[in-house]
Write a protein that holds these residues in place. Sequence first.
Motif, short mmCIF file in Angstrom:
data_model
loop_
_atom_site.label_atom_id
_atom_site.label_comp_id
_atom_site.label_asym_id
_atom_site.label_seq_id
_atom_site.Cartn_x
_atom_site.Cartn_y
_atom_site.Cartn_z
N MET A 26 0.83 -1.19 0.00
CA MET A 26 0.00 0.00 0.00
C MET A 26 0.87 1.26 0.00
O MET A 26 0.51 2.24 -0.63
CB MET A 26 -0.92 0.00 1.21
CG MET A 26 -2.05 -1.01 1.11
SD MET A 26 -3.12 -1.07 2.57
CE MET A 26 -3.80 0.55 2.54
N TYR A 27 1.99 1.21 0.70
CA TYR A 27 2.85 2.40 0.81
C TYR A 27 3.34 2.85 -0.55
O TYR A 27 3.41 4.04 -0.82
CB TYR A 27 4.01 2.09 1.76
CG TYR A 27 4.89 3.28 2.02
CD1 TYR A 27 4.45 4.31 2.83
CD2 TYR A 27 6.16 3.36 1.48
CE1 TYR A 27 5.26 5.41 3.08
CE2 TYR A 27 6.97 4.45 1.72
CZ TYR A 27 6.52 5.48 2.53
OH TYR A 27 7.31 6.56 2.77
N LEU A 28 3.70 1.91 -1.42
CA LEU A 28 4.20 2.26 -2.75
C LEU A 28 3.09 2.36 -3.79
O LEU A 28 3.33 2.76 -4.92
CB LEU A 28 5.23 1.23 -3.22
CG LEU A 28 6.54 1.18 -2.43
CD1 LEU A 28 7.45 0.12 -3.01
CD2 LEU A 28 7.23 2.53 -2.43
N GLY A 29 1.89 1.96 -3.42
CA GLY A 29 0.78 2.04 -4.37
C GLY A 29 0.73 0.88 -5.35
O GLY A 29 0.20 1.03 -6.45
N VAL A 30 1.30 -0.26 -4.96
CA VAL A 30 1.27 -1.44 -5.84
C VAL A 30 0.65 -2.62 -5.09
O VAL A 30 0.60 -2.62 -3.86
CB VAL A 30 2.69 -1.81 -6.34
CG1 VAL A 30 3.28 -0.69 -7.17
CG2 VAL A 30 3.61 -2.18 -5.21
N SER A 31 0.21 -3.62 -5.84
CA SER A 31 -0.37 -4.81 -5.23
C SER A 31 0.72 -5.66 -4.58
O SER A 31 1.90 -5.52 -4.90
CB SER A 31 -1.09 -5.63 -6.30
OG SER A 31 -0.13 -6.19 -7.19
N PRO A 32 0.33 -6.56 -3.68
CA PRO A 32 1.32 -7.45 -3.08
C PRO A 32 2.09 -8.28 -4.12
O PRO A 32 3.30 -8.48 -3.98
CB PRO A 32 0.48 -8.36 -2.17
CG PRO A 32 -0.69 -7.51 -1.80
CD PRO A 32 -0.99 -6.71 -3.05
N SER A 33 1.42 -8.72 -5.17
CA SER A 33 2.12 -9.52 -6.19
C SER A 33 3.12 -8.66 -6.96
O SER A 33 4.22 -9.12 -7.29
CB SER A 33 1.13 -10.20 -7.14
OG SER A 33 0.35 -9.24 -7.81
N LYS A 34 2.78 -7.39 -7.24
CA LYS A 34 3.73 -6.49 -7.90
C LYS A 34 4.91 -6.20 -6.98
O LYS A 34 6.06 -6.15 -7.43
CB LYS A 34 3.03 -5.20 -8.33
CG LYS A 34 3.96 -4.14 -8.94
CD LYS A 34 4.80 -4.67 -10.10
CE LYS A 34 4.02 -4.77 -11.37
NZ LYS A 34 4.85 -5.17 -12.53
N ARG A 78 10.63 -7.10 -5.68
CA ARG A 78 11.65 -7.69 -4.81
C ARG A 78 12.52 -8.66 -5.61
O ARG A 78 13.73 -8.66 -5.49
CB ARG A 78 11.01 -8.42 -3.64
CG ARG A 78 10.42 -7.49 -2.61
CD ARG A 78 9.81 -8.23 -1.44
NE ARG A 78 10.78 -9.12 -0.83
CZ ARG A 78 10.46 -10.29 -0.28
NH1 ARG A 78 9.23 -10.71 -0.25
NH2 ARG A 78 11.41 -11.04 0.27
N GLN A 79 11.87 -9.49 -6.43
CA GLN A 79 12.60 -10.50 -7.20
C GLN A 79 13.54 -9.86 -8.22
O GLN A 79 14.64 -10.37 -8.43
CB GLN A 79 11.63 -11.43 -7.92
CG GLN A 79 10.91 -12.37 -6.99
CD GLN A 79 9.85 -13.21 -7.69
OE1 GLN A 79 9.55 -13.00 -8.86
NE2 GLN A 79 9.28 -14.16 -6.97
N ASP A 80 13.13 -8.77 -8.84
CA ASP A 80 13.99 -8.17 -9.85
C ASP A 80 14.93 -7.09 -9.29
O ASP A 80 15.65 -6.43 -10.02
CB ASP A 80 13.19 -7.64 -11.04
CG ASP A 80 12.27 -6.47 -10.71
OD1 ASP A 80 12.52 -5.74 -9.74
OD2 ASP A 80 11.29 -6.28 -11.45
N GLY A 81 14.92 -6.92 -7.97
CA GLY A 81 15.89 -6.05 -7.32
C GLY A 81 15.49 -4.59 -7.20
O GLY A 81 16.28 -3.78 -6.73
#
Length: 59
Positions: A1-9, A14-17
Motif C-alpha cells: 500500500m505504501y508504494l501504491g502497488v499490489s502485493p504480487s507487484k 523484490r525479485q527483480d531487485g
Amino acid sequence: MYLGVSPSKFDQMRQDGRVGPAKLIDSRKVWDVRALDLAFDALPDEHSEGTAEDWKVAV
C-alpha cells in the motif's frame, strides 16, 4: 500500500531487485520506509519514457 502497488507487484519488484530485502523481526518480514522511499525515487518517471499524451494513441 505504501508504494501504491499490489502485493504480487511488490513481490515482483523484490525479485527483480527494485526493492531491497526485508528486515526480520523474529520471523516477520518488515521494510524500512526510508529504504522504500529510495527504491521509489529510483523508479523512472512517467515522462522519461515518452510524453503524457502517449495514452491517446490507443484511443
